[in-house]
Design a protein around this motif. Structure first.
Motif, PDB file in Angstrom:
ATOM      1  N   ASP A 435       0.836  -1.190   0.000  1.00 26.61           N
ATOM      2  CA  ASP A 435       0.000   0.000   0.000  1.00 26.61           C
ATOM      3  C   ASP A 435       0.872   1.242   0.000  1.00 26.61           C
ATOM      4  O   ASP A 435       2.094   1.178  -0.099  1.00 26.61           O
ATOM      5  N   ILE A 436       0.227   2.389   0.100  1.00 26.76           N
ATOM      6  CA  ILE A 436       0.964   3.658  -0.014  1.00 26.76           C
ATOM      7  C   ILE A 436       1.972   3.805   1.112  1.00 26.76           C
ATOM      8  O   ILE A 436       3.096   4.274   0.915  1.00 26.76           O
ATOM      9  N   SER A 437       1.602   3.393   2.318  1.00 30.56           N
ATOM     10  CA  SER A 437       2.480   3.604   3.461  1.00 30.56           C
ATOM     11  C   SER A 437       3.734   2.757   3.413  1.00 30.56           C
ATOM     12  O   SER A 437       4.720   3.077   4.079  1.00 30.56           O
ATOM     13  N   SER A 438       3.731   1.672   2.629  1.00 31.85           N
ATOM     14  CA  SER A 438       4.895   0.788   2.589  1.00 31.85           C
ATOM     15  C   SER A 438       5.935   1.219   1.564  1.00 31.85           C
ATOM     16  O   SER A 438       6.954   0.576   1.431  1.00 31.85           O
ATOM     17  N   VAL A 439       5.665   2.298   0.832  1.00 29.76           N
ATOM     18  CA  VAL A 439       6.595   2.753  -0.189  1.00 29.76           C
ATOM     19  C   VAL A 439       7.585   3.726   0.441  1.00 29.76           C
ATOM     20  O   VAL A 439       7.192   4.764   0.991  1.00 29.76           O
ATOM     21  N   ASP A 440       8.839   3.371   0.343  1.00 26.34           N
ATOM     22  CA  ASP A 440       9.889   4.216   0.894  1.00 26.34           C
ATOM     23  C   ASP A 440      10.089   5.439   0.023  1.00 26.34           C
ATOM     24  O   ASP A 440      10.042   5.361  -1.207  1.00 26.34           O
ATOM     25  N   ASP A 441      10.333   6.579   0.664  1.00 22.57           N
ATOM     26  CA  ASP A 441      10.546   7.820  -0.104  1.00 22.57           C
ATOM     27  C   ASP A 441      11.824   7.780  -0.918  1.00 22.57           C
ATOM     28  O   ASP A 441      11.999   8.588  -1.845  1.00 22.57           O
ATOM     29  N   THR A 442      12.729   6.874  -0.565  1.00 24.15           N
ATOM     30  CA  THR A 442      13.992   6.796  -1.318  1.00 24.15           C
ATOM     31  C   THR A 442      13.815   6.092  -2.661  1.00 24.15           C
ATOM     32  O   THR A 442      14.715   6.122  -3.485  1.00 24.15           O
ATOM     33  N   ILE A 443      12.680   5.476  -2.870  1.00 19.96           N
ATOM     34  CA  ILE A 443      12.432   4.787  -4.138  1.00 19.96           C
ATOM     35  C   ILE A 443      12.101   5.834  -5.193  1.00 19.96           C
ATOM     36  O   ILE A 443      11.102   6.546  -5.089  1.00 19.96           O
ATOM     37  N   VAL A 444      12.937   5.917  -6.208  1.00 22.05           N
ATOM     38  CA  VAL A 444      12.758   6.933  -7.249  1.00 22.05           C
ATOM     39  C   VAL A 444      11.863   6.412  -8.365  1.00 22.05           C
ATOM     40  O   VAL A 444      10.892   7.064  -8.767  1.00 22.05           O
ATOM     41  N   ASP A 445      12.180   5.240  -8.859  1.00 19.33           N
ATOM     42  CA  ASP A 445      11.422   4.669  -9.976  1.00 19.33           C
ATOM     43  C   ASP A 445      10.283   3.820  -9.417  1.00 19.33           C
ATOM     44  O   ASP A 445      10.424   2.631  -9.155  1.00 19.33           O
ATOM     45  N   LEU A 446       9.123   4.434  -9.249  1.00 19.67           N
ATOM     46  CA  LEU A 446       7.985   3.715  -8.688  1.00 19.67           C
ATOM     47  C   LEU A 446       7.478   2.635  -9.640  1.00 19.67           C
ATOM     48  O   LEU A 446       7.073   1.560  -9.207  1.00 19.67           O
ATOM     49  N   SER A 447       7.475   2.936 -10.921  1.00 20.36           N
ATOM     50  CA  SER A 447       6.991   1.950 -11.887  1.00 20.36           C
ATOM     51  C   SER A 447       7.827   0.691 -11.842  1.00 20.36           C
ATOM     52  O   SER A 447       7.293  -0.428 -11.880  1.00 20.36           O
ATOM     53  N   ARG A 448       9.133   0.850 -11.739  1.00 21.19           N
ATOM     54  CA  ARG A 448      10.007  -0.322 -11.646  1.00 21.19           C
ATOM     55  C   ARG A 448       9.763  -1.059 -10.328  1.00 21.19           C
ATOM     56  O   ARG A 448       9.718  -2.306 -10.295  1.00 21.19           O
ATOM     57  N   HIS A 449       9.564  -0.309  -9.263  1.00 19.59           N
ATOM     58  CA  HIS A 449       9.353  -0.904  -7.940  1.00 19.59           C
ATOM     59  C   HIS A 449       8.090  -1.759  -7.919  1.00 19.59           C
ATOM     60  O   HIS A 449       8.109  -2.922  -7.504  1.00 19.59           O
ATOM     61  N   PHE A 450       6.974  -1.201  -8.391  1.00 18.18           N
ATOM     62  CA  PHE A 450       5.706  -1.918  -8.338  1.00 18.18           C
ATOM     63  C   PHE A 450       5.631  -3.018  -9.404  1.00 18.18           C
ATOM     64  O   PHE A 450       5.067  -4.085  -9.158  1.00 18.18           O
ATOM     65  N   SER A 451       6.155  -2.733 -10.596  1.00 17.25           N
ATOM     66  CA  SER A 451       6.085  -3.758 -11.648  1.00 17.25           C
ATOM     67  C   SER A 451       6.926  -4.969 -11.292  1.00 17.25           C
ATOM     68  O   SER A 451       6.540  -6.109 -11.592  1.00 17.25           O
ATOM     69  N   ASP A 452       8.063  -4.763 -10.631  1.00 10.27           N
ATOM     70  CA  ASP A 452       8.859  -5.904 -10.184  1.00 10.27           C
ATOM     71  C   ASP A 452       8.086  -6.728  -9.162  1.00 10.27           C
ATOM     72  O   ASP A 452       8.196  -7.960  -9.119  1.00 10.27           O
ATOM     73  N   TYR A 453       7.301  -6.050  -8.330  1.00 10.47           N
ATOM     74  CA  TYR A 453       6.480  -6.774  -7.364  1.00 10.47           C
ATOM     75  C   TYR A 453       5.414  -7.604  -8.081  1.00 10.47           C
ATOM     76  O   TYR A 453       5.206  -8.774  -7.770  1.00 10.47           O
ATOM     77  N   VAL A 454       4.730  -6.979  -9.050  1.00 11.38           N
ATOM     78  CA  VAL A 454       3.644  -7.673  -9.751  1.00 11.38           C
ATOM     79  C   VAL A 454       4.171  -8.881 -10.505  1.00 11.38           C
ATOM     80  O   VAL A 454       3.568  -9.960 -10.492  1.00 11.38           O
ATOM     81  N   PHE A 455       5.317  -8.705 -11.172  1.00 15.86           N
ATOM     82  CA  PHE A 455       5.825  -9.760 -12.045  1.00 15.86           C
ATOM     83  C   PHE A 455       6.897 -10.616 -11.386  1.00 15.86           C
ATOM     84  O   PHE A 455       7.638 -11.307 -12.089  1.00 15.86           O
ATOM     85  N   ALA A 456       6.975 -10.550 -10.053  1.00 17.24           N
ATOM     86  CA  ALA A 456       7.884 -11.456  -9.351  1.00 17.24           C
ATOM     87  C   ALA A 456       7.468 -12.891  -9.601  1.00 17.24           C
ATOM     88  O   ALA A 456       6.277 -13.206  -9.736  1.00 17.24           O
ATOM     89  N   SER A 457       8.446 -13.754  -9.685  1.00 18.58           N
ATOM     90  CA  SER A 457       8.165 -15.153  -9.996  1.00 18.58           C
ATOM     91  C   SER A 457       7.223 -15.748  -8.965  1.00 18.58           C
ATOM     92  O   SER A 457       7.463 -15.687  -7.761  1.00 18.58           O
ATOM     93  N   GLY A 458       6.101 -16.321  -9.445  1.00 15.16           N
ATOM     94  CA  GLY A 458       5.129 -16.955  -8.572  1.00 15.16           C
ATOM     95  C   GLY A 458       4.120 -16.032  -7.952  1.00 15.16           C
ATOM     96  O   GLY A 458       3.292 -16.475  -7.152  1.00 15.16           O
ATOM     97  N   ARG A 459       4.167 -14.738  -8.276  1.00 16.92           N
ATOM     98  CA  ARG A 459       3.235 -13.794  -7.645  1.00 16.92           C
ATOM     99  C   ARG A 459       1.849 -13.899  -8.251  1.00 16.92           C
ATOM    100  O   ARG A 459       0.896 -14.323  -7.616  1.00 16.92           O
ATOM    101  N   PHE A 460       1.693 -13.474  -9.485  1.00 12.97           N
ATOM    102  CA  PHE A 460       0.409 -13.529 -10.170  1.00 12.97           C
ATOM    103  C   PHE A 460       0.584 -14.294 -11.474  1.00 12.97           C
ATOM    104  O   PHE A 460       1.647 -14.256 -12.095  1.00 12.97           O
TER     105      PHE A 460
END
Length: 1436
Positions: A435-460
């Motif tokens: 969720d929003i609160s779990s995103v660190d402010d140091t993360i610059v590329d949000l799209s890369r951060h979230f897309s890596d989560y979505v497409f992690a092996s075995g996720r969805f």
């Protein structure tokens, strides 16, 4: 007493369908329905329950098919679990016209294979599908007559609800009103089992028979009372469950009804044999439930042991709102007695035993019974579903066989006194959403951060992401053949930019987080809906334990020791009490390491101590703790790690009270050191297990996905234990000496714990990575070999697959056991995981081997071509010499060859200058040698060759030269081993080739000259010369001395020039000419240029290249002319093949079968042709040059389709063509060069002049010449006389330039006059032309007149000549010859005039005769005057 069954703990391993299913090309077949189909009476909006299962072919291990209903149960989807290696299966869907009722029957079509499917739809259509092979349905085309269907006609109150196939083409159908019918669908006959009037004899008829009756005999004769609260009509309650069992002479049908009764039917006699009432269940308020809700899921199961064929047990599951019941009924199967089931043990199944506390009442989806391996009991499997979770449990029942005489004791067994053992279920993705609160402010590329989560092996799953994309971005299209992750990121960015164009950066960031959260939440919801369980299938022979879900599936596999500890003490899916109290005899053959109860009790204390320390940490704190341990462990040793971590970091996570509680708990252990050793061993436990048991001869398609998902689970579970264990050991070691619990060799434990954490962190990273598919050359070859030619599509896997799956394939290919799977599968998977981890080497024992195993994984990543993953992996591991090698490979892939070279050289530089030490270190490294080296055979030279090879693959030629020089230097310095000429030559060859690639010709030339072998030196000389020329730097060859090789260079260049096609690049003739010019050999320059010019003009090239051929030939001749000028007068000649020899060569070339013609000259001494030569002088070259120049000019004037003819024109033909195109200057110049006559030039000029005069005359007098120009009544036309005037001036100028007394004796003027008179004898010559004859040989003109019949003009001109001679003012020569008259010509003229006049007298009034008479008189007068004058002057 029989021994107890071995104990296994099980876990759920989810499998994404795209791991082995081609999701891009699903196949749908619409099953034909009966032509006279009656519409479904009920509303189309009714929702039907989905169901599924697994069909396994008898005696064919691993050949199984998963089936499920979809689309409101109106579609049946089939997915094969076995097939060809590396070839994904296809989901084949059969679409029916109406929803399918539960209990679809699958059976073998024949002993050799095939499937038969029998089902009933909601509108009473009975279908039978015969599928000989699923591969025949993998395309849009279907075999003919694969299905049959017939609609059954019931009475108006019969509404089918349950369908149960009985075998022998019979099926039982239950209605919602309580009716139960038997269908014999060979001829679709219907028998009402409630009506016993047909028990004795059933008439055989050919048409559909209907047998209906009211609720009679079986219930009327029974002593059963109608349940309280039900009327007579409601007493006919619907059937909730059915089960069958086939004896030697009958098929028994068991039905469970809503009134809690169980009835036993004989399908052979078609009557009810027995009715049993199950005891009521109390609800939460204490009231007894004497009925079952119509929506509840009740189940019946058969318990049959072949070792006791005379006994049958029936298991009944009765659901209720409170406590559900599990009952067993037992009967003897004797041929002489009726079936009489005796009630047996009853067990209460409470809601909290099947689902989590606080959730809604769970519903039992599936009840499955399997016979134990030793046939001494059964295992009851249950799959429950609630609104919060899915749970699976199993109960072991000991029921050893007995003899018949002990049946009474057999009945009294309390079989349901065991406990339900939980299966560790996979946590749903919805609990892991960022969720929003779990995103660190140091993360610059949000799209890369979230897309890596979505497409992690075995996720969805692939389908989940696609469906979520269509839901969140309905207006955007998605291309299934492209990278899905890139499309999702692009959609999020575009949607954010469209809705919010004028916002701040922080607002834009928040909006992007919200959009990604929405997308991930949608994925989680779709994934939750797709995970609704439909069935749990347990196969005793193959060990398949499969949970079929709505859009996916899961497998149950055995846990290893570490996973048991995790699920017992950390996520608490297993009960601690059961873990401790399990009898050692049940663990002796399954988990021997934990069969000691004392050890298990100490383990429980250890984990309780860990829970004191880390149990209260939240998700963010756990992540921060993981980061801290990772950074400290990578940069500190055990002692410094303990000091820094316990002093600076640990107090932020754990209180002192919890630390002391943990220490006290450890102190209470009986042998805490042994427990610590056990934990370390379990976290590192991996073995290269040897397969045992049955093997599959077919590829298990989900096998790799199962292993990959299991490794991912194991990595997460072990890491959680390892991190907590490291914290615990650090807490123990950081205590004050007076209070600390002494641990023997505590630094070793801390070191082991640190190493385990770091290794498991790497394993976590490995298990979450995906790679491109196919990711290696081996996989590509297998994919190409295994493409099904009949499928009509590309059978390759999806764009992405797990890294573990790719590593599994490469490991299997190394042992030639790709696709080999042992059974049972629930044990094969953990063994495969253990073997995989053993070969991967990350967790192997031995701290000194860490570097080796890190290099092993790096080698596999490099072998897969995943250089991006290799770069990420190198960040996680310590920097060592072998890691420097792979760091170099990663940098090389990133386009940094210079930095890569530094890493490659660091592999040897870190060992010092002792070459022997370097070779010892290289021998233990796992490098990517193309040829595997045996232990002790690694050499520095081999390493250099390998580095050169990989640098060359990336075209890093500058670095190749450096490595080759260094290798050559080391070879010469190594005095312990002999250096062969081949070794040095190989390095010199690398310098030559790479130097040529980057234009370092000096280095390449020096390397060529250093080769000692003469043949090899000449070979590389050819490479050097050819490469320099091909790069367009042929002129630079002149700068190299080629000591001792000049003749070879000249011969090579000449051969290349002669064998190369004309107009090809490079131009070897020009290069050779430049080479000779630099050395002052001008005659050879001229000879080479002449050869080139001859080849250019002798070729038979296409017409569009003719201008270029001539231009190049012109340049070649001009260069030859200049070269001979420089050679001097004495050397201004060259030797060339004679013309007839060139003609013969052209014929040979045209009939040659070679692609490139070979031209041979007199200079080619290597030629075997006898050759006649001719001496070509400078003047000859000028002639050829002039001819080529003339042809070039001619090409601008002639049509394109005859351009090719210009190459073969002779000088005479060229002059003619030039004249016709009006190029008179060029034509005359060419004729002068070749000494040719100019007749054709003047003939054309005369014709041109006469044509212009004729055209002007036609314009003046008209086309027929009948118009009188003196007619004043007609307007005179304006005639342009410039054409004839210009033509005449051109003729006059060319005569003045090219017709003279000394050069031509005025022959061209005579030719001009003759041409004019030939065209028109009456034509009046121009005065300038007649004036010439007055002064030069007037008799020539007279003769021309006479020869062309112009008698009058000859007479008049004779008079003019005489008059001119008599005129003293005319500038006539006074020498005696000038006073002489052509008397013979005058006599001839008089004679001809007399003859014409005499002939004209016959025609009165002839004007022409009168004109001739006048001319004769005038000529006679002039002659007489001339004679008198001559006589008078002669007197003086």
């Amino acid at each position: 007493m029989a021994p107890m069954a071995p104990m296994w703990w099980f876990k759920e391993v989810p499998v994404q369908p795209e791991a082995f299913v081609d999701m891009r090309h699903p196949v749908r077949h619409v099953v034909p329905s009966p032509w006279n189909l009656r519409p479904l009476a009920e509303s189309a909006s009714r929702s039907f329950e989905h169901h599924g299962g697994v069909f396994a072919f008898p005696s064919q291990f691993a050949k199984s098919v998963v089936w499920r209903t979809k689309e409101n149960a109106s579609a049946l989807e089939l997915t094969s679990l076995s097939g060809r290696e590396n070839t994904p299966t296809r989901q084949i869907t059969f679409v029916f016209h109406a929803p399918i009722l539960p209990r679809v029957h699958f059976g073998p079509l024949s002993p050799t294979g095939g499937i038969t499917i029998t089902l009933l739809t909601a509108d009473s259509v009975l279908y039978r599908l015969q599928i000989s092979s699923l591969s025949r349905f993998s395309t849009r085309d279907t075999p003919e007559s694969y299905s049959s269907a017939a609609q059954i006609a019931w009475n108006s109150s019969f509404e089918p609800q349950l369908f149960n196939y009985l075998g022998d083409r019979q099926a039982a159908v239950a209605s919602s009103n309580g009716d139960l019918c038997l269908i014999h669908h060979a001829e679709v006959k219907i028998y009402d089992l409630r009506d016993d009037s047909h028990a004795n004899k059933i008439p055989q008829v050919s048409t559909i028979q209907k047998f209906y009756s009211r609720f009679q005999s079986a219930l009327d004769n029974s002593s059963l009372a109608i349940p309280a609260g039900f009327s007579d009509v409601q007493a006919r309650m619907e059937t909730l469950a059915m089960e069958t069992f086939t004896t030697h002479d009958d098929t028994l049908l068991f039905t469970l009804h809503q009134d809690r009764t169980i009835r036993v039917w004989s399908t052979g006699r078609r009557q009810c044999l027995q009715t049993m009432r199950t005891p009521p269940s109390p609800n939460d308020s204490g009231y007894l439930h004497e009925s079952i809700g119509s929506s509840a899921r009740a189940h019946l199961g058969i318990m049959y042991n072949p070792q006791m064929p005379w006994v049958l047990r029936l298991l009944a599951y009765i659901p209720s709102e409170g406590e559900s019941q599990l009952s067993i009924y037992t009967t003897r199967l004797d041929a002489t007695e009726d079936v009489d089931f005796v009630p047996g043990p009853v067990s209460i199944v409470r809601p909290d035993s099947a689902s989590a506390p606080g959730s809604n009442i769970s519903s039992l989806v599936t009840l499955s019974i399997t016979l134990n391996e030793n046939r001494s009991g059964y295992t009851i499997w249950g799959l429950w579903d609630s609104d919060t979770k899915v749970s699976a449990k199993y109960m072991q029942i000991d029921d050893p066989p007995v003899e018949r005489e002990h049946f009474d004791q057999f009945l009294q067994r309390d079989l349901l006194d065991g406990r339900w053992w939980s299966v560790s279920m996979h946590s749903p993705s919805s609990g892991l959403i960022k969720d929003i609160s779990s995103v660190d402010d140091t993360i610059v590329d949000l799209s890369r951060h979230f897309s890596d989560y979505v497409f992690a092996s075995g996720r969805f799953s692939y389908r989940t992401v696609v469906d979520a994309f269509k839901t969140v971005f309905p207006s955007r299209s998605i291309a299934l053949d492209e990278k899905l992750q890139e499309q999702v990121v692009a959609a999020v960015v575009a949607d954010r930019a469209k809705e919010h164009q004028h916002i701040t950066r922080d607002q834009e960031r928040q909006e992007e987080i919200v959009l990604w959260t929405r997308f991930i939440s949608t994925c989680a919801k779709i994934d939750h809906d797709a995970s609704v369980p439909l069935c749990l299938s347990v196969a005793a022979d193959t060990g398949y334990m499969i949970i079929v879900k709505q859009d996916s599936m899961s497998f149950l596999t055995a846990c290893d020791d570490s996973e048991i500890l995790y699920h017992t003490f950390l996520d608490k899916q297993f009960e601690v009490a059961q873990f401790i109290a399990t009898p050692p005899s049940q663990l002796r053959s399954t988990y021997p390491k934990i069969q000691d109860i004392t050890l298990r009790k100490d383990v429980a204390k250890i984990f309780m101590a860990m829970n004191f320390l880390t149990g209260g940490l939240g998700a963010r704190s756990s992540k921060a703790l993981e980061t801290t341990i990772s950074h400290l462990g990578a940069s500190h040793g055990p002692r410094s790690f303990t000091d820094i971590f316990s002093r600076e970091h640990l107090p932020r996570y754990v209180s002192k009270t919890d630390m002391n509680r943990a220490r006290n708990l450890i102190a209470s252990c009986g042998a805490h050191t042994e427990v610590f050793q056990y934990l370390v061993h379990q976290l590192l436990s991996n073995a290269n297990s040897t397969p045992s048991g049955l093997h599959s001869n077919r590829c298990i398609l989900p096998y790799e996905a199962l292993v990959a998902a299991s490794v991912q689970q194991l990595a997460l579970n072990r890491y959680a234990i390892a991190q907590n264990f490291l914290v615990l050991v650090t807490v123990m070691a950081s205590a004050v000496p007076s209070t600390r619990v002494w641990i023997q060799d505590e630094m070793r434990f801390i070191s082991d714990a640190m190493r385990i954490v770091q290794s498991l962190l790497i394993l976590k990273w490995v298990s979450s990575q995906t790679v491109s598919a196919p990711s290696s050359g081996l996989e590509q070859q297998m994919a190409m070999m295994n493409v099904d030619a009949t499928s009509g599509h590309d059978a390759s896997l999806l764009d992405q697959q797990s890294l573990i799956g790719s590593l599994l394939k490469t490991m299997a290919s190394e042992t030639a056991k790709y696709g080999t799977v042992e059974f049972p599968i629930f044990l094969a998977i953990p063994r495969a995981v253990s073997t995989f981890l053993y070969k991967l080497g990350i967790l192997n024992q031995g701290q000194d081997e860490d570097t080796k195993y890190h290099a092993g994984l790096a080698q596999r990543l490099s072998g897969l071509g995943e250089m991006t993953l290799l770069s990420q992996f190198l960040v996680l591991v310590p920097t060592t010499s072998s890691m420097a090698y792979y760091q170099g490979k990663a940098l090389l892939d990133q386009g940094q060859p210079a930095a890569a070279l530094q890493q490659f050289l660091a592999v040897t530089a870190c060992f010092g200058n002792d070459i022997q030490s370097v070779e010892q270190e290289l021998d233990i490294m796992q490098l990517d040698y193309s040829n595997k080296l045996n232990h002790g055979q690694a050499r520095v030279h081999d390493y250099y060759c390998h580095v050169i090879e990989i640098l060359s693959e990336k075209d890093a030629h500058k670095e190749v030269v450096k490595v080759a020089k260094l290798a050559l230097s080391d070879l010469l310095r190594n005095t312990k081993l002999p250096v062969t000429e081949t070794q040095t030559r190989v390095m010199l060859a690398h310098i030559i080739c790479s130097g040529l690639s980057i234009g370092a010709y000096e280095q390449s030339y020096a390397a060529v000259m250093q080769i000692s072998n003469e043949l090899a030196r000449k070979q590389y000389l050819r490479v050097f010369v050819s490469t320099v020329c091909n790069r367009g730097d042929g002129a630079k060859l002149s700068l190299f001395p080629f000591k001792g090789l000049q003749d070879e260079v000249e011969r090579l260049l000449l051969t290349k020039a002669q064998q190369s096609p004309v107009l090809s690049s490079p131009d070897y003739y020009s290069i050779l000419a430049a080479y000779y010019t630099y050395r002052g050999d001008y005659r050879n320059v001229a000879s080479v240029m002449c050869q080139q010019a001859q080849r250019l003009t002798d070729t038979s090239d296409a017409s569009e290249s003719v201008p270029l051929l001539l231009r190049e030939a012109s340049k070649a001749y001009l260069a030859a002319i200049n070269a001979l000028h420089l050679a001097g007068p004495k050397s201004a000649w060259v030797s060339m093949p004679a013309i007839d020899e060139r003609v013969k060569r052209r014929k040979i070339e045209k009939t040659s079968t070679h692609g490139l013609p070979r031209h041979v000259s007199a200079m080619d001494q290597s030629s075997g042709y006898p050759c006649k030569t001719a001496i070509v002088h400078l003047s000859d070259l000028r002639k050829e040059y002039a001819l080529i120049a003339a042809k070039i000019k001619l090409l601008k004037e002639i049509p394109a389709h005859i351009l090719s003819a210009a190459l073969k024109l002779t000088p005479e033909e060229t002059i003619i063509m030039l004249v016709r195109t009006g190029c008179f200057d060029t034509a005359t110049s060419l004729a002068v060069h070749y000494g040719l006559e100019l007749d054709v030039v003047f003939d054309y000029l005369v014709d041109k002049y006469l044509l212009a005069v004729a055209q002007e005359q036609e314009e003046l007098l008209g086309k027929d010449g009948l118009v009188d120009p003196r007619d004043s009544s007609r307007k005179q036309p304006q005639v342009d006389r410039t054409r004839s005037s210009n033509a005449l001036l051109t003729l006059q100028s060319y005569l003045d330039r090219h017709d003279s007394a000394l050069g031509t004796n005025f022959k061209y003027r005579s030719n001009v006059v003759a041409r004019m008179l030939e065209k028109n004898s009456d034509f009046d010559l121009q005065p300038w032309l007649t004036q010439h004859y007055l002064t030069h040989n007037p008799e020539d003109l007279i003769r021309l007149y006479l020869s062309h019949g112009a008698l009058a003009k000859a007479a008049r001109f004779s008079s003019i000549v005489i008059q001119t001679a008599l005129n003293k003012d005319e500038p006539v020569s006074r020498h005696p010859n000038a006073r002489w008259l052509p008397y013979s010509l005058l006599d001839e003229i008089f004679a001809l005039l007399k003859e014409r006049i005499e002939h004209g007298k016959a025609v009165p009034g002839d004007r022409k005769r009168e004109e001739l008479e006048s001319i004769r008189k005038q000529l006679d007068t002039d002659v007489n005057l001339y004679l008198e004058n001559v006589e008078r002057e002669s007197i003086f």
